[in-house]
Scaffold this motif. Sequence first.
Motif, PDB file in Angstrom:
ATOM      1  N   LEU A   1      52.191 -52.861  60.356  1.00  9.39           N
ATOM      2  CA  LEU A   1      53.289 -52.691  59.462  1.00  9.39           C
ATOM      3  C   LEU A   1      52.691 -52.289  58.003  1.00  9.39           C
ATOM      4  O   LEU A   1      53.282 -51.301  57.377  1.00  9.39           O
ATOM      5  CB  LEU A   1      54.134 -53.745  59.531  1.00  9.39           C
ATOM      6  N   ALA A   2      51.877 -53.140  57.533  1.00  8.95           N
ATOM      7  CA  ALA A   2      51.315 -52.955  56.398  1.00  8.95           C
ATOM      8  C   ALA A   2      50.489 -51.629  56.187  1.00  8.95           C
ATOM      9  O   ALA A   2      50.723 -50.851  55.222  1.00  8.95           O
ATOM     10  CB  ALA A   2      50.323 -54.098  55.830  1.00  8.95           C
ATOM     11  N   ALA A   3      49.925 -51.141  57.381  1.00 10.33           N
ATOM     12  CA  ALA A   3      49.173 -49.592  57.320  1.00 10.33           C
ATOM     13  C   ALA A   3      50.144 -48.658  57.252  1.00 10.33           C
ATOM     14  O   ALA A   3      49.912 -47.465  56.653  1.00 10.33           O
ATOM     15  CB  ALA A   3      48.220 -50.026  58.681  1.00 10.33           C
ATOM     16  N   LEU A   4      51.165 -48.789  58.072  1.00 18.87           N
ATOM     17  CA  LEU A   4      52.294 -47.869  58.069  1.00 18.87           C
ATOM     18  C   LEU A   4      52.824 -47.778  56.860  1.00 18.87           C
ATOM     19  O   LEU A   4      53.277 -46.545  56.186  1.00 18.87           O
ATOM     20  CB  LEU A   4      53.519 -48.051  59.204  1.00 18.87           C
ATOM     21  N   ALA A   5      53.219 -48.752  55.964  1.00 19.85           N
ATOM     22  CA  ALA A   5      53.812 -48.656  54.586  1.00 19.85           C
ATOM     23  C   ALA A   5      52.835 -48.184  53.616  1.00 19.85           C
ATOM     24  O   ALA A   5      53.158 -47.029  53.045  1.00 19.85           O
ATOM     25  CB  ALA A   5      53.973 -50.132  54.288  1.00 19.85           C
TER      26      ALA A   5
END
Length: 316
Positions: free
Chosen positions: A143-147
């Motif tokens: 999720l952090a990478a997507l953000a």
Amino acid sequence: MSNPEIEAALALERWEKMFPVKDERAQLASWDPPHFAPGLGLVAEFSLFEARTNRGPSGELVVVPLARMSEPARVLDELAATLEGLRSRGLASQLDAPIEATVGLAPARYDDPADPPTCIAHNYARDSAETWRDSEPTPLAVLAALARERISSPYEEEPAPLPVYAALAAMEWFEEADREALAEDPPAQRWLEADRIPTLGTFGPALPPGAGSIRVGSPDERVKAWKTQPPRVRTWIESAKRDCAEGRPAAALTFGLDLHWLGTEEHRDAALELLVMAYEKLGRRAHAETVKVHYAHRDLRSVGVFLQPGEEDGGP
């Protein structure tokens, strides 16, 4: 499982004669006889604990591996000799050792919630239905990478909204704890490093030893056959069913996943049959029940799978 020697290995009477093993300070117990685990063999739970505190190592171990299922009595005799050696040497010295080292058996490793997750995967459920493995090892990291990707994307005309920045800041606050937790409980190597059968729309299943193989070509070759060569694929399907009935579900699962991804009406019944029989043969009965529910309602826009009242104990 009709072999009398295997049935004897699963009997409580023999197991109770072998356990517990004890001395003045410690006790090694296995309260229940082995059970058969698909892909592993005969498996049982072992506990070694200090008599005063009841503390010590425990774990589920492979008592008779698949490769030796033809000689379970001999394997159990070897285990009995190991236990007798432990009894003569004393158990207390083993309280700080892994239970598998003490008993001389391999740990039972499953691809289920008993193991750490192998990887994180994405699926385009409402587009091409393709599934792929993420490079990040935890949900928080994904999720952090997507953000970060949304914030830095050169293809977006509008800047990322404030909630995306806020979500990233919150996830970054947990990143160190996430890394520490991953180091303590890493992905299950058994499945992370396993060979996978290339399957349409996904990176394919990893199967336990003895599950068989497929004897046809690449996904590209198979998709051409599924679409244009009905006599050939009928032969494949019947062969996969026979293999599965004989304990080799690899082809049934692979072909079932292929046909499920293609989603054509002409192959719907075959996909359902192959997937259900493969998952049941692999011991993944919850997967098999989910497939049945999905196919019963596949034409709906969304499908949820829930327990019925009263199914909390032993339901699918």
